[in-house]
Design a protein around this motif. Structure first.
Motif, PDB file in Angstrom:
ATOM      1  N   ALA A 117      -0.306  11.874  -4.940  1.00  0.00           N
ATOM      2  CA  ALA A 117      -1.322  12.481  -5.807  1.00  0.00           C
ATOM      3  C   ALA A 117      -2.715  12.463  -5.185  1.00  0.00           C
ATOM      4  O   ALA A 117      -3.397  13.490  -5.155  1.00  0.00           O
ATOM      5  CB  ALA A 117      -1.339  11.768  -7.153  1.00  0.00           C
ATOM      6  N   ALA A 118      -3.177  11.314  -4.717  1.00  0.00           N
ATOM      7  CA  ALA A 118      -4.569  11.174  -4.286  1.00  0.00           C
ATOM      8  C   ALA A 118      -4.925  12.115  -3.130  1.00  0.00           C
ATOM      9  O   ALA A 118      -5.888  12.879  -3.239  1.00  0.00           O
ATOM     10  CB  ALA A 118      -4.873   9.729  -3.935  1.00  0.00           C
ATOM     11  N   ALA A 171       0.845  -1.195   0.000  1.00  0.00           N
ATOM     12  CA  ALA A 171       0.000   0.000   0.000  1.00  0.00           C
ATOM     13  C   ALA A 171       0.879   1.242   0.000  1.00  0.00           C
ATOM     14  O   ALA A 171       1.643   1.464   0.936  1.00  0.00           O
ATOM     15  CB  ALA A 171      -0.911  -0.003   1.218  1.00  0.00           C
ATOM     16  N   ALA A 172       0.796   2.023  -1.065  1.00  0.00           N
ATOM     17  CA  ALA A 172       1.550   3.275  -1.159  1.00  0.00           C
ATOM     18  C   ALA A 172       0.843   4.195  -2.143  1.00  0.00           C
ATOM     19  O   ALA A 172       0.230   3.735  -3.113  1.00  0.00           O
ATOM     20  CB  ALA A 172       2.971   3.017  -1.623  1.00  0.00           C
ATOM     21  N   PHE A 173       0.905   5.490  -1.871  1.00  0.00           N
ATOM     22  CA  PHE A 173       0.324   6.466  -2.787  1.00  0.00           C
ATOM     23  C   PHE A 173       1.297   6.734  -3.924  1.00  0.00           C
ATOM     24  O   PHE A 173       2.507   6.807  -3.724  1.00  0.00           O
ATOM     25  CB  PHE A 173       0.031   7.790  -2.076  1.00  0.00           C
ATOM     26  CG  PHE A 173      -1.110   7.711  -1.107  1.00  0.00           C
ATOM     27  CD1 PHE A 173      -2.379   7.386  -1.542  1.00  0.00           C
ATOM     28  CD2 PHE A 173      -0.918   7.975   0.239  1.00  0.00           C
ATOM     29  CE1 PHE A 173      -3.442   7.323  -0.666  1.00  0.00           C
ATOM     30  CE2 PHE A 173      -1.971   7.920   1.120  1.00  0.00           C
ATOM     31  CZ  PHE A 173      -3.236   7.586   0.674  1.00  0.00           C
ATOM     32  N   GLY A 174       0.759   6.909  -5.121  1.00  0.00           N
ATOM     33  CA  GLY A 174       1.578   7.279  -6.266  1.00  0.00           C
ATOM     34  C   GLY A 174       1.887   8.765  -6.247  1.00  0.00           C
ATOM     35  O   GLY A 174       1.160   9.572  -5.668  1.00  0.00           O
ATOM     36  N   GLU A 175       2.964   9.143  -6.904  1.00  0.00           N
ATOM     37  CA  GLU A 175       3.374  10.541  -6.935  1.00  0.00           C
ATOM     38  C   GLU A 175       2.536  11.331  -7.929  1.00  0.00           C
ATOM     39  O   GLU A 175       2.036  10.789  -8.918  1.00  0.00           O
ATOM     40  CB  GLU A 175       4.843  10.649  -7.322  1.00  0.00           C
ATOM     41  CG  GLU A 175       5.787  10.086  -6.299  1.00  0.00           C
ATOM     42  CD  GLU A 175       7.238  10.249  -6.725  1.00  0.00           C
ATOM     43  OE1 GLU A 175       7.488  10.609  -7.890  1.00  0.00           O
ATOM     44  OE2 GLU A 175       8.100  10.016  -5.874  1.00  0.00           O
ATOM     45  N   LEU A 176       2.405  12.626  -7.664  1.00  0.00           N
ATOM     46  CA  LEU A 176       1.640  13.507  -8.530  1.00  0.00           C
ATOM     47  C   LEU A 176       2.260  13.584  -9.920  1.00  0.00           C
ATOM     48  O   LEU A 176       1.549  13.584 -10.929  1.00  0.00           O
ATOM     49  CB  LEU A 176       1.541  14.901  -7.907  1.00  0.00           C
ATOM     50  CG  LEU A 176       0.747  15.944  -8.666  1.00  0.00           C
ATOM     51  CD1 LEU A 176      -0.714  15.520  -8.789  1.00  0.00           C
ATOM     52  CD2 LEU A 176       0.850  17.287  -7.980  1.00  0.00           C
ATOM     53  N   GLY A 177       3.574  13.613 -10.002  1.00  0.00           N
ATOM     54  CA  GLY A 177       4.249  13.688 -11.302  1.00  0.00           C
ATOM     55  C   GLY A 177       4.000  12.443 -12.140  1.00  0.00           C
ATOM     56  O   GLY A 177       3.774  12.534 -13.352  1.00  0.00           O
TER      57      GLY A 177
END
Length: 107
Positions: A77-78, A32-38
């Motif tokens: 990002a999220a 479980a990890a958030f993806g980067e905005l870029g």
């Protein structure tokens, strides 16, 4: 006012899409990890991200891109999109005493 609310809902919707992608990645990999905005922006439209980089480095101030916007694009990002979108919706909300405009036969 109306444009700010629309932009807020669009950003919040993009945040939910990014959250769905993070959830699918979690189901596939088990991490479980958030993806980067870029990375999210590059998946949506990599040409506009490259154009923004060129604009900042050639015509504006080069440190605006690196370390300025590069550090912003490294954020998750999220949560960032959802919070920014809901913040815009709350900032541009309709005043409490103002009635909603009605159209046509409902007027």
């Amino acid at each position: 006012m109306f444009f700010g609310r629309i932009m807020g809902w669009l950003l919040a919707g993009l945040g939910v899409v990014a959250l769905g992608g993070d959830g699918l990645r979690w189901l596939e990999t088990g991490m479980a990890a958030f993806g980067e905005l870029g990375a999210f922006w590059a998946q949506l439209d990599s040409g506009s991200l490259a154009a923004l980089q060129m604009l900042c480095e050639r015509y504006l101030w080069p440190p605006l891109w690196d370390p300025g916007l590069v550090s912003l694009l490294a954020l998750p990002a999220a949560p960032l999109l959802i919070l920014l979108g809901l913040g815009l919706v709350l900032l541009f909300r309709r005043p409490p005493g103002k009635p909603r405009a009605r159209f046509g036969a409902l007027a």
